[in-house]
Scaffold this active site. Structure first.
Site, PDB file in Angstrom:
ATOM      1  N   ASP A 174       0.826  -1.203   0.000  1.00  0.00           N
ATOM      2  CA  ASP A 174       0.000   0.000   0.000  1.00  0.00           C
ATOM      3  C   ASP A 174       0.864   1.260   0.000  1.00  0.00           C
ATOM      4  OD1 ASP A 174       0.978  -0.449   2.552  1.00  0.00           O
ATOM      5  OD2 ASP A 174      -0.956  -0.442   3.544  1.00  0.00           O
ATOM      6  N   GLU A 182      -9.700  -1.003   5.365  1.00  0.00           N
ATOM      7  CA  GLU A 182     -10.358  -0.668   6.629  1.00  0.00           C
ATOM      8  C   GLU A 182     -11.622  -1.521   6.810  1.00  0.00           C
ATOM      9  OE1 GLU A 182      -8.805   1.013   8.706  1.00  0.00           O
ATOM     10  OE2 GLU A 182      -8.221   3.011   8.071  1.00  0.00           O
ATOM     11  N   ASN A 189      -7.680  -1.740  14.473  1.00  0.00           N
ATOM     12  CA  ASN A 189      -9.087  -2.020  14.135  1.00  0.00           C
ATOM     13  C   ASN A 189      -9.222  -3.221  13.206  1.00  0.00           C
ATOM     14  OD1 ASN A 189      -8.101  -1.010  11.759  1.00  0.00           O
ATOM     15  ND2 ASN A 189      -9.572   0.662  11.557  1.00  0.00           N
ATOM     16  N   HIS A 209      -7.460  -3.705  10.336  1.00  0.00           N
ATOM     17  CA  HIS A 209      -7.189  -3.515   8.907  1.00  0.00           C
ATOM     18  C   HIS A 209      -5.930  -4.263   8.482  1.00  0.00           C
ATOM     19  CE1 HIS A 209      -4.817   0.358   9.930  1.00  0.00           C
ATOM     20  NE2 HIS A 209      -3.940  -0.415   9.345  1.00  0.00           N
TER      21      HIS A 209
HETATM   22  C1  GLP Z   1      -0.399   0.721   8.653  1.00  0.00           C
HETATM   23  C2  GLP Z   1      -0.152  -0.142   7.418  1.00  0.00           C
HETATM   24  C3  GLP Z   1      -0.383  -1.606   7.686  1.00  0.00           C
HETATM   25  C4  GLP Z   1       0.313  -2.006   8.978  1.00  0.00           C
HETATM   26  C5  GLP Z   1      -0.251  -1.228  10.133  1.00  0.00           C
HETATM   27  C6  GLP Z   1       0.332  -1.608  11.485  1.00  0.00           C
HETATM   28  O1  GLP Z   1      -1.703   1.147   8.771  1.00  0.00           O
HETATM   29  N1  GLP Z   1      -0.938   0.247   6.298  1.00  0.00           N
HETATM   30  O2  GLP Z   1       0.090  -2.366   6.585  1.00  0.00           O
HETATM   31  O3  GLP Z   1       0.135  -3.381   9.187  1.00  0.00           O
HETATM   32  O4  GLP Z   1       0.017   0.150   9.884  1.00  0.00           O
HETATM   33  O5  GLP Z   1       1.552  -0.982  11.714  1.00  0.00           O
HETATM   34  P1  GLP Z   1       2.495  -1.279  12.952  1.00  0.00           P
HETATM   35  O6  GLP Z   1       3.236  -2.536  12.611  1.00  0.00           O
HETATM   36  O7  GLP Z   1       3.429  -0.108  13.032  1.00  0.00           O
HETATM   37  O8  GLP Z   1       1.645  -1.444  14.153  1.00  0.00           O
END
Ligand code: GLP
Length: 259
Positions: free
Chosen positions: A66, A142, A135, A137
């Protein structure tokens, strides 16, 4: 779904990288899907150590999950920047073998279609690393994203904007939109490796593993996939009903390697 619970993030990173290394030794041009966020960083550090010790990743192909709409690859908050810093450069990956989503493409629909075509042309993703949002995702899908969704422009929820604001000077700077692989796209990867650490991920982890499959909990779509590894620490595992069973299953395996 294979579930591994261990409080040592280094040990978990080694288990994942063992799997990546075995895959690359068997198929040097393997297709690796990479996630951003803080959770997978120990994996990229371990992968870098293996490269320094002689593992050759020059032929592997990389796809991103993404990207924020409006941030270009030179913006330090962009996922392209993260991937370059943590993976491409330290792991000596050929930039010509890397396809990330562009958040500044003039036509995001065309960008999404081209990206999907590139995955197909590569023969699909062999191993996809994933993290999860509070949440539930995955990538930037989302809650209420279709479980069959494809790569597309998406809107971010307030919760995600707030969680990701820790990387910005103020919450107002966080982009409100992203371009993201869809849940249907992600489910086509042959092996999904999901990581989640800390109690604050407990709700998403519980629902992902033990809850009903629902568009309200995008990560629950992993229950539909035949080859998923979930690596979590005790904090993230705290509310699981069957944690003892998962531990028993893992400890009674012949080798401590991912299926
Ligand atoms: C973002 C990314 C996700 C990722 C999430 C969690 O929203 N788009 O791909 O999994 O953050 O990030 P973290 O590993 O820093 O908790």
């Amino acid at each position: 779904m294979e579930i591994i619970i261990n409080d040592d993030h280094q040990v978990l990173a080694k288990i994942v990288v063992d799997s990546i290394e075995a895959m690359v030794r068997q198929k040097p041009d393997s297709v690796l899907g990479v996630a951003t966020g803080s959770t997978p960083i120990p994996i990229y550090e371990e992968l870098t150590r293996r490269v320094e010790a002689g593992l050759d990743l020059s032929q592997i192909r990389i796809f991103g999950l993404d990207e924020y709409v409006s941030l270009d690859e030179n913006n330090a908050q962009s996922y392209a920047y993260f991937i370059r810093q943590h993976i491409i450069e330290p792991c000596k990956i050929n930039p010509a073998n890397v396809r990330l989503l562009s958040g500044v493409a003039e036509d995001l629909k065309a960008e999404a279609a081209d990206f999907e075509a590139a995955i197909k042309a590569a023969g699909g993703v062999d191993l996809q690393i994933l993290g999860v949002g509070h949440n539930g995702h995955i990538a930037f899908n989302e809650p209420t994203s279709s479980l069959a969704s494809r790569t597309r422009r998406v809107s971010l929820t307030e919760k995600t904007i707030e969680a990701n604001s820790r990387f910005y000077n103020s919450v107002d700077e966080v982009p409100r939109h992203a371009i993201s692989q869809g849940i249907g796209t992600i489910l086509e990867a042959r092996h999904l490796v999901m990581l989640a650490y800390g109690e604050e991920k407990g709700y998403a982890v519980k629902e992902m593993i033990e809850g009903p499959v629902s568009a309200m909990m995008p990560a629950s779509a992993l229950q539909l996939h035949p080859h998923v590894s979930v690596l979590i620490d005790e904090g993230a595992a705290k509310t699981l009903q069957k944690a003892d069973f998962y531990k028993f299953e893992w400890s009674s395996k012949e080798t401590q390697t991912l299926d």
